[in-house]
Write a protein that holds these residues in place. Sequence first.
Motif, short mmCIF file in Angstrom:
data_model
loop_
_atom_site.label_atom_id
_atom_site.label_comp_id
_atom_site.label_asym_id
_atom_site.label_seq_id
_atom_site.Cartn_x
_atom_site.Cartn_y
_atom_site.Cartn_z
N GLY A 103 36.75 35.77 50.38
CA GLY A 103 37.13 37.10 49.93
C GLY A 103 36.47 37.46 48.62
N LYS A 104 36.44 38.74 48.32
CA LYS A 104 35.86 39.20 47.07
C LYS A 104 36.85 38.99 45.93
N GLY A 105 36.32 38.77 44.73
CA GLY A 105 37.20 38.55 43.60
C GLY A 105 36.44 38.28 42.33
N VAL A 106 37.10 37.61 41.40
CA VAL A 106 36.52 37.27 40.10
C VAL A 106 37.00 35.90 39.67
N GLY A 107 36.36 35.38 38.63
CA GLY A 107 36.83 34.18 37.97
C GLY A 107 37.27 34.53 36.56
N ILE A 108 38.16 33.73 35.99
CA ILE A 108 38.61 33.94 34.62
C ILE A 108 38.44 32.64 33.86
N LEU A 109 37.66 32.67 32.79
CA LEU A 109 37.48 31.50 31.95
C LEU A 109 38.62 31.46 30.94
N PRO A 110 39.47 30.42 30.97
CA PRO A 110 40.61 30.36 30.05
C PRO A 110 40.15 30.18 28.61
N VAL A 111 40.91 30.74 27.68
CA VAL A 111 40.56 30.65 26.26
C VAL A 111 41.63 29.93 25.45
N GLN A 112 42.75 29.59 26.08
CA GLN A 112 43.83 28.93 25.38
C GLN A 112 44.05 27.53 25.94
N ALA A 113 44.54 26.64 25.09
CA ALA A 113 44.80 25.27 25.55
C ALA A 113 45.84 25.27 26.65
N GLU A 114 46.87 26.09 26.51
CA GLU A 114 47.87 26.25 27.56
C GLU A 114 47.86 27.71 28.01
N ILE A 119 45.95 38.70 34.73
CA ILE A 119 46.54 37.46 35.26
C ILE A 119 46.70 36.42 34.17
N ALA A 120 45.73 36.35 33.25
CA ALA A 120 45.79 35.36 32.17
C ALA A 120 44.88 35.82 31.04
N GLU A 121 45.06 35.19 29.88
CA GLU A 121 44.13 35.43 28.78
C GLU A 121 42.79 34.79 29.13
N GLY A 122 41.72 35.47 28.84
CA GLY A 122 40.42 34.88 29.13
C GLY A 122 39.37 35.94 29.37
N THR A 123 38.23 35.48 29.82
CA THR A 123 37.08 36.35 30.07
C THR A 123 36.76 36.37 31.55
N ALA A 124 36.67 37.56 32.13
CA ALA A 124 36.35 37.69 33.54
C ALA A 124 34.86 37.44 33.76
N ILE A 125 34.55 36.67 34.80
CA ILE A 125 33.16 36.40 35.17
C ILE A 125 32.98 36.72 36.65
N PRO A 126 31.75 37.03 37.09
CA PRO A 126 31.52 37.27 38.52
C PRO A 126 31.93 36.07 39.35
N LEU A 127 32.44 36.33 40.53
CA LEU A 127 32.87 35.25 41.40
C LEU A 127 31.71 34.30 41.72
N SER A 128 30.49 34.84 41.73
CA SER A 128 29.32 34.02 42.06
C SER A 128 29.05 32.95 41.02
N GLU A 129 29.68 33.05 39.84
CA GLU A 129 29.42 32.09 38.77
C GLU A 129 30.41 30.92 38.76
N VAL A 130 31.44 30.95 39.60
CA VAL A 130 32.38 29.83 39.62
C VAL A 130 31.73 28.64 40.31
#
Length: 619
Positions: free
Chosen positions: A499-510, A477-488
């Motif tokens: 719903g079940k899923g994940v979070g993504i920590l962005p690594v780029q300014a845009e 979906i985007a550049e970044g690092t996937a983290i467990p949904l529980s950490e958002v």
Amino acid sequence: MSYEKLNKQLIELVGGKDNIKAVAHCVTRLRLTLKDRDLAKTEEIKNLDGVIDVVSNEVAYQIIVGTHVTDVYNEFMAMLGLKPDGEEIEKPRAKGIKGIASSILVMISETMTSIIEVLLAAGMIAGIMAIISLTGLVSKDSSTYMIFDTLRGGVFHFLPVFIAASAAKRMKLNEYVAMALAVGLLSTNIDGAKGLELFGYNLPTIGYANTFIPILLGVWFLSIVTKYLKKIIPSGLQYFLVPALSLVLTFPVILVVFGPIGTLIGDGVNAFFNVLMNTIGNWIVVMLYAAFQPFLIVLGAANFTYPIVLNFLGTLGYDPIINHAATISDIAVCGAMFGYFLRAKKGHQRQMFGTVSFSALMGITEPAVFGVFVKYRRPFLAVIIGGGLGGLIAGLAGVKTMGFVWGLAALPTYLAGGTSNFIWMVISVIVGFVGAAAVAYGVGIPKEESEEELEEKELVEALESNQGLKQVCIGKIAEGTAIPLSEVSDKAFASGALGKGVGILPVQAEETIISPVEGTVTVAFPTKHAYGIKTKNGVELLIHIGVDTVNLEGKYFEGFVEQGQEVKKGDILAKYQADKVEEAGFDPVIIVVVTNSNDYLDVISASNGQADELLTVIL
């Protein structure tokens, strides 16, 4: 009306139509501004069919209903006799003494948070200089040492300037006008000057260096003065008159009123802690803080200790209680997660515990606290015991923190307080780590979780052996690092209620958000921060960019798709400026959930930490 029964119940349980001040919605929740939140029966609302959860915070009273929220909202507004378009949610104003106190604490916390980096830098410089002087490379009497020590000391001496800029930014004032107040207070004519008179009134002698309360109150008063001046001065003259008049009206108030108030508050805090230290001893406060800091983090109250620490540093030159207790607690959290790391048998569990353990070691414990502690609960006991023991040792030994620092990297700074100070701090940290690790390992991981993991493992094995299970892969979906949904940081998403899923920590300014699947866009929110996609297999995917970013009203976001549009895997959905979103005070994390997770056998998240293959939906 499909949701007539639900909306009737909601209107009744939030206190009736007369208690509803404003209504808006985001992609999953109704956002209400209530005149009196005490009238809302939150627990009864949570139990209604059709309600997933309720989140009540300073932004709004939020009722989470799911991705069909637009239909619920339209009927809700119709039943209130209001038009659904053009409504904006208002920020709730403080009510009563409790509400005002809460607003003040939030303002102080957010103001301090903005300047933490420079305060940490000053503390670390002190530690580096202490190490260098102990090695004999640079003498404390040399001009070289004096130059770098001035850099450190200057940060705290000119603290009012930093506070002014940070507070002004939060209050949407011109930072430079606010800084002018601070510079005036720190001038040699004012700072610590004796015998000053203002229109015949004798001003008390006050040192404004190293303080924050007078300037913080001053900037608050400046915001009020500026607001009223803009109402009475013609717009053509505001540019010339408002800054000058606001400074002239605010500066005397600081000298006459806020300066003495700041002195009284500072003296009061010192007196309170002196009583503790001279009676029962500050050791008990250090012990309790080291033991219970994770609970303060859960409540969002940990930042409120910043003013206490700054007051200590400004008046005593060191912190006798808070920051070393915080460091011991952080390392104890690390120890608890390390104990779980040793105890865990599943690969992805070990990876999670190892990751949050390292994060806590660096002084960032939120991933561990919200991702593991809140879920398992038992690690709280580990930190209470391990952190409490470490805090007890540090308190009895009289450990002092010589700057605004915490975490493992801050340990060398304790040399600035002497070799003994450093040794006892190291001992305290080791005891906290080992004690928490031993307790966590001993109490173990709850069996229920192990059983869930066993079921997940069986599913994975079935997939690998091709036993007739069909799957849909949710890709990049985007550049970044996937983290467990529980950490958002959004509790509604983190709980899995949406719903079940994940979070993504962005690594780029845009960041560019692309479609991870082929399907139809079911939601393209007007503020461009949330998108829904439905695949041909019926998988309903929600991509939510940031937390509470609906309040940005589209600022920093650019959308490329519309509702009803067909998209292919890799098509651009949106772009957003992650750095600007974070600077505006919002969490820029990208949240991806399968909103109809219950319709499938399971939704398994990737365990490799990469954002290329995020989820696997087992049909």
